[in-house]
Scaffold this motif. Structure first.
Motif, PDB file in Angstrom:
ATOM      1  N   PHE A  80       0.845  -1.195   0.000  1.00 55.95           N
ATOM      2  CA  PHE A  80       0.000   0.000   0.000  1.00 55.95           C
ATOM      3  C   PHE A  80       0.872   1.233   0.000  1.00 55.95           C
ATOM      4  N   MET A  81       0.333   2.316  -0.555  1.00 54.84           N
ATOM      5  CA  MET A  81       0.992   3.605  -0.468  1.00 54.84           C
ATOM      6  C   MET A  81       0.000   4.711  -0.783  1.00 54.84           C
ATOM      7  N   THR A  82       0.111   5.870  -0.116  1.00 51.53           N
ATOM      8  CA  THR A  82       1.180   6.308   0.752  1.00 51.53           C
ATOM      9  C   THR A  82       0.661   6.445   2.182  1.00 51.53           C
ATOM     10  N   SER A  83       1.540   6.258   3.149  1.00 49.65           N
ATOM     11  CA  SER A  83       1.185   6.401   4.556  1.00 49.65           C
ATOM     12  C   SER A  83       1.607   7.773   5.049  1.00 49.65           C
ATOM     13  N   HIS A  84       0.675   8.540   5.544  1.00 51.66           N
ATOM     14  CA  HIS A  84       1.048   9.823   6.154  1.00 51.66           C
ATOM     15  C   HIS A  84       1.413   9.553   7.616  1.00 51.66           C
ATOM     16  N   PRO A  85       2.596  10.002   8.065  1.00 53.42           N
ATOM     17  CA  PRO A  85       3.020   9.684   9.437  1.00 53.42           C
ATOM     18  C   PRO A  85       2.022  10.128  10.503  1.00 53.42           C
ATOM     19  N   LYS A  86       1.305  11.232  10.267  1.00 55.34           N
ATOM     20  CA  LYS A  86       0.415  11.737  11.322  1.00 55.34           C
ATOM     21  C   LYS A  86      -0.749  10.779  11.593  1.00 55.34           C
TER      22      LYS A  86
ATOM     23  N   SER B 136       8.551  13.267  16.835  1.00 52.80           N
ATOM     24  CA  SER B 136       7.468  12.281  16.740  1.00 52.80           C
ATOM     25  C   SER B 136       7.693  11.353  15.552  1.00 52.80           C
ATOM     26  N   TYR B 137       8.296  11.872  14.468  1.00 57.49           N
ATOM     27  CA  TYR B 137       8.609  10.988  13.334  1.00 57.49           C
ATOM     28  C   TYR B 137       9.642   9.944  13.750  1.00 57.49           C
ATOM     29  N   LEU B 138      10.681  10.418  14.456  1.00 58.22           N
ATOM     30  CA  LEU B 138      11.723   9.481  14.895  1.00 58.22           C
ATOM     31  C   LEU B 138      11.148   8.414  15.825  1.00 58.22           C
ATOM     32  N   ALA B 139      10.271   8.843  16.727  1.00 59.99           N
ATOM     33  CA  ALA B 139       9.676   7.882  17.673  1.00 59.99           C
ATOM     34  C   ALA B 139       8.873   6.833  16.901  1.00 59.99           C
ATOM     35  N   LEU B 140       8.126   7.288  15.897  1.00 60.34           N
ATOM     36  CA  LEU B 140       7.318   6.356  15.104  1.00 60.34           C
ATOM     37  C   LEU B 140       8.215   5.372  14.346  1.00 60.34           C
ATOM     38  N   ALA B 141       9.277   5.906  13.720  1.00 61.05           N
ATOM     39  CA  ALA B 141      10.175   5.035  12.954  1.00 61.05           C
ATOM     40  C   ALA B 141      10.837   4.003  13.881  1.00 61.05           C
ATOM     41  N   MET B 142      11.219   4.430  15.071  1.00 59.96           N
ATOM     42  CA  MET B 142      11.870   3.503  16.012  1.00 59.96           C
ATOM     43  C   MET B 142      10.889   2.427  16.473  1.00 59.96           C
ATOM     44  N   ARG B 143       9.640   2.827  16.685  1.00 57.56           N
ATOM     45  CA  ARG B 143       8.579   1.882  17.066  1.00 57.56           C
ATOM     46  C   ARG B 143       8.434   0.819  15.972  1.00 57.56           C
ATOM     47  N   LEU B 144       8.423   1.270  14.719  1.00 61.95           N
ATOM     48  CA  LEU B 144       8.283   0.340  13.596  1.00 61.95           C
ATOM     49  C   LEU B 144       9.475  -0.600  13.529  1.00 61.95           C
ATOM     50  N   ARG B 145      10.672  -0.055  13.694  1.00 63.01           N
ATOM     51  CA  ARG B 145      11.879  -0.895  13.644  1.00 63.01           C
ATOM     52  C   ARG B 145      11.881  -1.932  14.762  1.00 63.01           C
TER      53      ARG B 145
ATOM     54  N   VAL C 221      17.878  12.808  10.775  1.00 62.75           N
ATOM     55  CA  VAL C 221      16.803  11.796  10.726  1.00 62.75           C
ATOM     56  C   VAL C 221      17.205  10.663   9.771  1.00 62.75           C
ATOM     57  N   ILE C 222      17.784  11.026   8.637  1.00 63.69           N
ATOM     58  CA  ILE C 222      18.197   9.984   7.676  1.00 63.69           C
ATOM     59  C   ILE C 222      19.171   9.016   8.355  1.00 63.69           C
ATOM     60  N   ARG C 223      20.119   9.571   9.106  1.00 60.18           N
ATOM     61  CA  ARG C 223      21.136   8.711   9.732  1.00 60.18           C
ATOM     62  C   ARG C 223      20.546   7.877  10.856  1.00 60.18           C
ATOM     63  N   GLN C 224      19.600   8.459  11.584  1.00 65.43           N
ATOM     64  CA  GLN C 224      19.016   7.681  12.693  1.00 65.43           C
ATOM     65  C   GLN C 224      18.066   6.596  12.195  1.00 65.43           C
ATOM     66  N   VAL C 225      17.235   6.947  11.218  1.00 68.44           N
ATOM     67  CA  VAL C 225      16.234   5.961  10.755  1.00 68.44           C
ATOM     68  C   VAL C 225      16.881   4.945   9.824  1.00 68.44           C
ATOM     69  N   GLN C 226      17.917   5.377   9.096  1.00 71.47           N
ATOM     70  CA  GLN C 226      18.532   4.505   8.088  1.00 71.47           C
ATOM     71  C   GLN C 226      17.485   4.032   7.081  1.00 71.47           C
ATOM     72  N   PHE C 227      17.022   4.974   6.277  1.00 73.07           N
ATOM     73  CA  PHE C 227      15.991   4.629   5.295  1.00 73.07           C
ATOM     74  C   PHE C 227      16.511   3.589   4.306  1.00 73.07           C
ATOM     75  N   ASP C 228      15.622   2.691   3.921  1.00 70.39           N
ATOM     76  CA  ASP C 228      15.974   1.672   2.928  1.00 70.39           C
ATOM     77  C   ASP C 228      15.974   2.250   1.522  1.00 70.39           C
ATOM     78  N   GLY C 229      15.364   3.404   1.370  1.00 75.00           N
ATOM     79  CA  GLY C 229      15.342   4.069   0.067  1.00 75.00           C
ATOM     80  C   GLY C 229      14.669   5.413   0.241  1.00 75.00           C
ATOM     81  N   ALA C 230      14.972   6.358  -0.659  1.00 71.05           N
ATOM     82  CA  ALA C 230      14.321   7.665  -0.544  1.00 71.05           C
ATOM     83  C   ALA C 230      14.269   8.346  -1.904  1.00 71.05           C
ATOM     84  N   PHE C 231      13.154   9.008  -2.161  1.00 71.70           N
ATOM     85  CA  PHE C 231      13.071   9.898  -3.313  1.00 71.70           C
ATOM     86  C   PHE C 231      13.321  11.304  -2.794  1.00 71.70           C
ATOM     87  N   THR C 232      14.290  11.984  -3.388  1.00 71.42           N
ATOM     88  CA  THR C 232      14.615  13.340  -2.955  1.00 71.42           C
ATOM     89  C   THR C 232      14.230  14.316  -4.061  1.00 71.42           C
ATOM     90  N   PHE C 233      13.497  15.364  -3.692  1.00 74.65           N
ATOM     91  CA  PHE C 233      13.037  16.331  -4.689  1.00 74.65           C
ATOM     92  C   PHE C 233      13.478  17.727  -4.302  1.00 74.65           C
TER      93      PHE C 233
END
Ligand code: SAH
Ligand code: SF4
Ligand code: F3S
Length: 483
Positions: A277-283, A326-335, A365-377
């Motif tokens: 599924f996509m996309t998930s809004h963090p809020k 709050s984004y970092l907390a969510l990402a850590m929860r998921l990990r 945030v990129i370094r802490q979460v260690q994204f598996d991939g990212a689109f940068t615009f």
């Protein structure tokens, strides 16, 4: 609103008012117009659809193709040679607009070589009145223009054009309804996108999507389930549920349903092997969603969770309704709950007022979460959005410098994350013959990572087990293992 005359309904009292019956009526009627057209061409009329933008547009294009093939058009090779050409446009960033104008300019000259060609434009850019005015004025070769809210009406618009012989424009400012059961032609026989909601109510301050796709509307769960069941009867084993913010699915329904509840039901469909599924809004990402993903192995180990910026100050200006913390907390929860989950993201660089210190937060945030991939615009100013009026628009040269910093951080993180799988045995859904070597096939892991394994056409659409032997940064070379 339709420019030109409407189909004369008094002369055709049998035109159904209800949808989709009305469109099936026009698909039948269009068959007559198509055979006249093919006679003039002296060959069976071909079509080609060029799709810009996101998965929503890709799915819409499958419906357009479904309508055209029901009428009897046959697939053509390219936009240069086909008889009926559609451009399904995107306007999320300025370069998407420019690409369309480039292609249209190129086709101008072609007009003399192929005077019978029909050119249609639809999609998000057509919901912008200034763009439509420009096209009408400068591109006389465009015959049919329609928007995002009436994709399903292509057969009716084709009939109108065939009858009138002059340009037809039909753009609705807001969606009137969700029309179910429109035919579609899938790009892949074994996987399909499935819309679960349309539009967006979030109004991120930089984004044009809510204006061109309208208010958020969810499909009824029974319609979604019926569509997926039919798809699985037809050989589909993977679905991608589509919405601008899937996490807010179901809110406006007469009988409200949550996204995790919908996922639980979809996971019950026996023949379905994978759910994305996509996309998930963090809020709007709930604990319940984390539980559902964790407990259902059919739900792919991949979450696209757009960050946009790591700076809380910029996130407020973007109207994203979360903070760096709050984004970092969510990402850590998921990990923590689902360690094998791949998390990917979207990042915008150069939002108005963004400083180097804000970008430092994004890098953090990129370094802490260690994204598996990212689109940068790079931020692109969209007319009539709140961000377009904000002071301190960042010069492009400055954005480029910051963009490069962000890009190298995401590449480093995703390379490291990918390498962690070396030596593991995982399931791969084989999608196609490899581009690089025809004795290999390419597929995707549950995490969405691409893997190439030795094999032939007969594997396409099947799930094989493979040892991930060589990591090449963003893809693996694997060896097949018996299950
Ligand atoms: N609904 C999805 C994304 C839709 S657009 C979501 O909220 O995540 C896809 C991506 O395009 C966005 O995530 C954002 O990163 C980017 N984008 C949107 N508007 C943009 C703009 N004006 N300039 C640059 N990037 C933009
Ligand atoms: Fe645009 Fe934000 Fe809606 Fe995504 S959630 S489509 S970025 S307004
Ligand atoms: Fe583009 Fe429309 Fe998608 S603007 S990104 S095609 S919703």
């Amino acid at each position: 609103m339709i420019d030109g005359k409407n189909m004369n309904e008094e002369m055709r009292p049998e035109i159904p008012e209800r949808e989709p019956e009305r469109q099936y009526y026009f698909m039948e009627l269009a068959k007559g117009f198509l055979s006249e057209y093919s006679e003039r061409l002296k060959h069976p009329a071909t079509y080609h659809i060029t799709t810009f933008g996101c998965q929503m547009n890709a799915r819409d294009s499958e419906k357009l193709a479904g309508i055209l093939e029901t009428i009897g058009f046959v697939p053509g090779q390219s936009e240069e040679t086909a008889d009926f050409v559609i451009f399904n446009t995107c306007t999320v960033r300025d370069n998407a607009d420019q690409r369309l104008y480039g292609r249209l300019g190129h086709l101008k000259g072609e007009r003399y070589r192929h005077p019978e060609r029909i050119i249609a434009l639809c999609g998000c850019l057509m919901q912008e009145p200034t763009a439509v005015a420009r096209i009408k004025k400068s591109y006389p070769q465009v015959d049919i223009i329609f928007g995002t809210h009436n994709i399903y009406k292509l057969a009716e618009l084709f009939c109108l054009y065939a009858q009138e012989g002059s340009r037809v424009t039909d753009i609705l400012p807001e969606a009137e309804r969700i029309v179910e059961d429109i035919p579609s032609v899938r790009k892949y026989p074994f996987k399909s996108g499935v819309n679960i909601s349309f539009g967006c109510d979030n109004f991120c301050s930089y984004c044009i999507v809510p204006y061109v796709r309208g208010r958020e509307r969810s499909r009824e769960p029974k319609d979604i389930l019926r569509e997926i069941e039919r798809l699985t009867e037809d050989g589909v084993i993977e679905v991608m549920l589509l919405g601008q913010n899937v996490n807010s699915y179901g809110k406006g329904l007469s009988d409200p349903v949550t996204f995790p509840a919908l996922l639980r039901e979809i996971a019950q469909i026996e023949k379905l092997k994978r759910i994305r599924f996509m996309t998930s809004h963090p809020k709007d990402l709930s604990e319940d969603l984390i539980r559902v993903i964790r407990d259902h192995p059919k739900i792919c180990r991949h979450l696209h969770l757009p960050l946009q910026s790591g700076s809380s100050r910029i996130l407020t200006a973007m109207n994203r309704h979360y903070t760096k913390e709050s984004y970092l907390a969510l990402a850590m929860r998921l990990r923590q709950e689902i360690p094998e989950l791949a998390i990917t993201t979207d990042i915008i660089v150069g939002f108005p007022g963004e400083t180097e210190a804000d970008v430092d937060d994004t890098l953090d945030v990129i370094r802490q979460v260690q994204f598996d991939g990212a689109f940068t615009f790079i931020y692109s100013k969209r007319a009539n959005t709140p961000a377009a009026e904000m002071p301190d628009q960042v010069p492009k040269e400055e954005s480029r410098v910051q963009f490069d910093r962000v890009l190298s951080a995401v590449q480093e993180a995703s390379r490291e994350r990918a390498a962690l799988r070396t030596g593991k045995i995982e399931e791969v859904l084989i999608e196609e013959i490899s581009d690089h070597d025809p004795s290999y096939v390419s597929g995707r892991l549950s995490s969405n990572l691409v893997v190439h394994v030795p094999g032939g056409e007969e594997l396409i659409g099947t799930i094989v087990r493979a040892r991930l032997s060589e990591c090449h940064g963003f893809y693996y070379i694997g060896e097949r293992r018996e299950s």
